[in-house]
Design a protein around this motif. Structure first.
Motif, PDB file in Angstrom:
ATOM      1  N   LYS A   9      25.988  83.323  76.982  1.00  0.00           N
ATOM      2  CA  LYS A   9      25.507  81.976  77.311  1.00  0.00           C
ATOM      3  C   LYS A   9      26.313  81.380  78.461  1.00  0.00           C
ATOM      4  O   LYS A   9      25.770  80.679  79.314  1.00  0.00           O
ATOM      5  CB  LYS A   9      25.559  81.070  76.075  1.00  0.00           C
ATOM      6  CG  LYS A   9      24.381  81.338  75.139  1.00  0.00           C
ATOM      7  CD  LYS A   9      24.468  80.563  73.824  1.00  0.00           C
ATOM      8  CE  LYS A   9      23.330  80.993  72.899  1.00  0.00           C
ATOM      9  NZ  LYS A   9      23.491  80.492  71.540  1.00  0.00           N
ATOM     10  N   ASP A  15      20.044  78.383  77.948  1.00  0.00           N
ATOM     11  CA  ASP A  15      18.596  78.505  77.766  1.00  0.00           C
ATOM     12  C   ASP A  15      18.072  79.907  78.046  1.00  0.00           C
ATOM     13  O   ASP A  15      16.897  80.198  77.797  1.00  0.00           O
ATOM     14  CB  ASP A  15      17.868  77.515  78.691  1.00  0.00           C
ATOM     15  CG  ASP A  15      17.986  76.095  78.161  1.00  0.00           C
ATOM     16  OD1 ASP A  15      18.484  75.929  77.028  1.00  0.00           O
ATOM     17  OD2 ASP A  15      17.585  75.167  78.880  1.00  0.00           O
ATOM     18  N   TYR A  18      18.776  84.527  74.102  1.00  0.00           N
ATOM     19  CA  TYR A  18      17.984  84.369  72.881  1.00  0.00           C
ATOM     20  C   TYR A  18      18.761  85.058  71.774  1.00  0.00           C
ATOM     21  O   TYR A  18      18.671  86.267  71.591  1.00  0.00           O
ATOM     22  CB  TYR A  18      16.582  84.949  73.088  1.00  0.00           C
ATOM     23  CG  TYR A  18      16.034  84.495  74.423  1.00  0.00           C
ATOM     24  CD1 TYR A  18      15.628  83.165  74.602  1.00  0.00           C
ATOM     25  CD2 TYR A  18      16.022  85.350  75.530  1.00  0.00           C
ATOM     26  CE1 TYR A  18      15.195  82.710  75.838  1.00  0.00           C
ATOM     27  CE2 TYR A  18      15.593  84.905  76.770  1.00  0.00           C
ATOM     28  CZ  TYR A  18      15.190  83.583  76.919  1.00  0.00           C
ATOM     29  OH  TYR A  18      14.790  83.128  78.147  1.00  0.00           O
ATOM     30  N   VAL A 354      16.668  79.995  64.314  1.00  0.00           N
ATOM     31  CA  VAL A 354      16.967  79.508  65.671  1.00  0.00           C
ATOM     32  C   VAL A 354      15.910  78.467  66.034  1.00  0.00           C
ATOM     33  O   VAL A 354      14.882  78.372  65.357  1.00  0.00           O
ATOM     34  CB  VAL A 354      16.927  80.673  66.689  1.00  0.00           C
ATOM     35  CG1 VAL A 354      17.969  81.736  66.346  1.00  0.00           C
ATOM     36  CG2 VAL A 354      15.538  81.297  66.755  1.00  0.00           C
ATOM     37  N   VAL A 358      13.455  78.976  71.213  1.00  0.00           N
ATOM     38  CA  VAL A 358      14.107  80.273  71.462  1.00  0.00           C
ATOM     39  C   VAL A 358      13.147  81.404  71.104  1.00  0.00           C
ATOM     40  O   VAL A 358      13.030  82.403  71.830  1.00  0.00           O
ATOM     41  CB  VAL A 358      15.431  80.378  70.665  1.00  0.00           C
ATOM     42  CG1 VAL A 358      16.005  81.787  70.736  1.00  0.00           C
ATOM     43  CG2 VAL A 358      16.444  79.364  71.180  1.00  0.00           C
ATOM     44  N   ARG A 361      10.401  81.500  73.873  1.00  0.00           N
ATOM     45  CA  ARG A 361      10.836  81.994  75.181  1.00  0.00           C
ATOM     46  C   ARG A 361      11.359  83.422  75.139  1.00  0.00           C
ATOM     47  O   ARG A 361      11.452  84.080  76.161  1.00  0.00           O
ATOM     48  CB  ARG A 361      11.875  81.025  75.764  1.00  0.00           C
ATOM     49  CG  ARG A 361      11.220  79.704  76.225  1.00  0.00           C
ATOM     50  CD  ARG A 361      12.191  78.733  76.867  1.00  0.00           C
ATOM     51  NE  ARG A 361      13.139  78.216  75.887  1.00  0.00           N
ATOM     52  CZ  ARG A 361      14.420  78.535  75.837  1.00  0.00           C
ATOM     53  NH1 ARG A 361      14.941  79.353  76.735  1.00  0.00           N
ATOM     54  NH2 ARG A 361      15.193  78.030  74.903  1.00  0.00           N
ATOM     55  N   SER A 362      11.682  83.904  73.929  1.00  0.00           N
ATOM     56  CA  SER A 362      12.218  85.266  73.821  1.00  0.00           C
ATOM     57  C   SER A 362      11.130  86.327  73.948  1.00  0.00           C
ATOM     58  O   SER A 362      11.424  87.505  74.128  1.00  0.00           O
ATOM     59  CB  SER A 362      12.915  85.441  72.473  1.00  0.00           C
ATOM     60  OG  SER A 362      11.958  85.409  71.421  1.00  0.00           O
TER      61      SER A 362
END
Lengths: 374, 374
Positions: A9, A15, A18, A354, A358, A361-362
């Protein structure tokens, strides 16, 4: 695992990583907890942070006993309960109490990776047996794993890493088998059920109680997942009120709680959970995450058994080498854990506790990784 | 012990039982603690009760490191600190990290009774050596106890049960001896100092730091006594910044913290102590209790070494059989612990962390008991 997430991160931005590698609940503790914590913090009574008997406060043990009596066909008393430093503490307390060196404990795989360590702490030996393709218990395999050294069977339902909930029927079969083996050896073979995810179940399912099914049984659990308090280390071990030599066993557990260096479960949290036994986080939020993740992965071609509880999904790795596939996912900044770590190669674990975003977008990363191989 | 006190109080009334059997601080946590706890309880930030890295919050570890840097001639960094479930957790984490099965640990007697259990948890072997008549270290006895299996020496200063504080001079002698033995064996022999009573010292005495004296050293401690928080299970293990193979050792400690089932020190208390490292309960209150007790017992004819710290007095039993004398005291509803339990028969322990009035009113019982024999 924690450190890898933090490192990535820092490198790629919060962002763009993930992190599905940790069973660290994202949902905040319920408002009831926050209210009680605030009240307790302002409590002006004396001795609120002092030692109490090693088994815990009498009021806390009684409240847990009453809760278990309400939810089982057995009557529990406070002396059936030992408050512990989380479920990890509860399992170590139980194992220290029942194991002699080289005693064996049968564990269905995949299994929570810490079990091996917990057994080793007390010189126990894990006997790992497979489960069926839907992760239900393989009772023949369990039966065949018994030896004269077998002291217990350790199950975890809802299961980490599969999300499987064992059915009443298969648990009754397991109970029958344990009764047979106990008779064969002329001593109890124990059933230990690790149940921190008991309240986190979906589609209206219920987790059957082993207390109603098998007499020589223990439950280890915590408030880490259902109240989202894993950092506070509060849980308990409960014995079946009908267990043989109960006084001796509970005395052993209380002594173990002390001499393993836990001493007692944290005082403030013991007081807090008295009023929170029927409370839990909003489970539908986890169910929504499960459904989002399942839908996304299905459309990308992943194969998995749909979880009935907990917040883990344990898909098949698209290639045999799960460690390699987890590396491929990591290159997409999607952090998961290889099934090998759970005694079940060829799979990997996604901890979906999560934020929804997440999961959303993963999907690009999950897509890119699988496309490399299929 | 707890139960015996509760039982007798129910039988004879709270005011007629003089319970000196437990090291459970009577003084309330300082007001600073209560203020911080209240602030933390109302903290609306997210993830405040979630898992953190097993070693603890980075801010907490840094605050402890800064505190140790201020109070030692060494510079500590956060990676020298592992937050633990009390000092009991810290000791088990250290022992799990350094011990192989059958390794020996030299312990001066009298000693805290849990040490035997803590060693046994990790298949270590206690090598008990006596101390001198004033409870100072008998360095010849320690030297003679070394074998090729010796992995560490474990000391406790201020001492439970004697209240002894080891002097800078005797610790320097011990350091020289440990250096010699380390050279002899070609590997470090560790010094572990268990220091939960460090701040509870009298007459202006200071507890010397082993970090300034011996490189291969660990400190285990807690906030149980100086902040009166024993029920909350918050403490830490610190390594000497100059210890050999530090990364390997600290990694081992962090892993041990996890796999022993502690997982991490309680989250809320980790946050609380950040601002409380230089705070402690009013130690003069304990000094007053010591002085009252010493004056009373002297006038009754008891013999003892005056404690320099902690809240224990360890008088000679007026008769050889300390268990019998403790029984005689119990008949007067004065509850103490036989010295045999601390590896030092012929003595008994009085934990004077009790209200002043209990000390005052117990004198009749102390008087009656000794009069039976002298």
């Amino acid at each position: 695992m924690f450190e890898e997430g933090i490192r990535r991160k820092a490198l790629y931005g919060d962002d763009n990583v993930y992190d599905f590698s940790l069973g660290n609940p994202i949902i905040e503790p319920p408002s009831e907890f926050k209210l009680i914590l605030s009240q307790l913090a302002n409590d002006t009574g004396s001795g609120r942070h002092a030692y109490m008997p090693n088994a815990g406060y009498a009021e806390t043990r009684q409240a847990v006993a009453d809760y278990l009596t309400r939810h089982n066909q057995r009557r529990f008393s406070s002396s059936d309960i030992v408050m512990t430093v989380g479920a990890g503490g509860a399992l170590n307390v139980i194992l220290k109490t029942i194991l002699d060196p080289n005693d064996e404990v049968i564990i269905p795989s995949p299994y929570f990776v810490e079990y091996n360590f917990y057994l080793e702490n007390h010189q126990g030996v894990p006997m790992i047996v497979g489960t069926r393709s839907d992760f239900s218990l393989d009772l023949n395999a369990i039966d065949e794993a018994f030896t004269e050294k077998t002291k217990a069977v350790l199950i975890n339902s809802p299961n980490n890493p599969t999300g499987k909930v064992y059915s009443e029927e298969e648990l009754r079969e397991l109970g029958r088998l344990l009764n047979e083996q106990s008779q064969r050896f002329g001593r109890p073979v124990y059933l230990i059920s690790d149940e921190p995810y008991r309240k986190i179940v979906y589609d209206g399912i219920e987790v059957p109680s082993i207390f109603n099914i098998y007499k020589e049984s223990f439950v280890a659990t915590s408030f880490s997942k259902d109240l989202s308090l894993p950092g506070e280390r509060i849980g308990y071990a409960a014995v079946n009120p009908d267990i043989l030599e109960k006084d001796l066993i509970v005395d052993g557990m209380v002594l173990s709680n002390r001499i393993l260096g836990y001493v007692n479960a944290p005082a403030l949290m013991q007081r807090a959970i008295i009023g929170l036994l029927d409370v839990s986080v909003e489970v539908s939020l986890y169910q929504k995450k499960r459904d989002m993740l399942c839908a996304g992965l299905t459309s990308l071609g992943y194969q998995y058994v749909k979880p009935q509880g907990a917040f883990y999904l344990f898909p098949k790795s698209p290639i045999e080498d799960d460690v390699e596939f987890v590396s491929a996912l990591k290159e997409e900044n999607v952090l998961t854990v290889p099934g090998s770590g759970f005694g079940c190669p060829g799979h990997f674990r996604i901890a979906y506790c999560v934020p929804d975003s997440v999961i959303e977008r993963s999907m690009t990363g999950f897509g890119k990784a699988i496309k490399r191989y299929v």
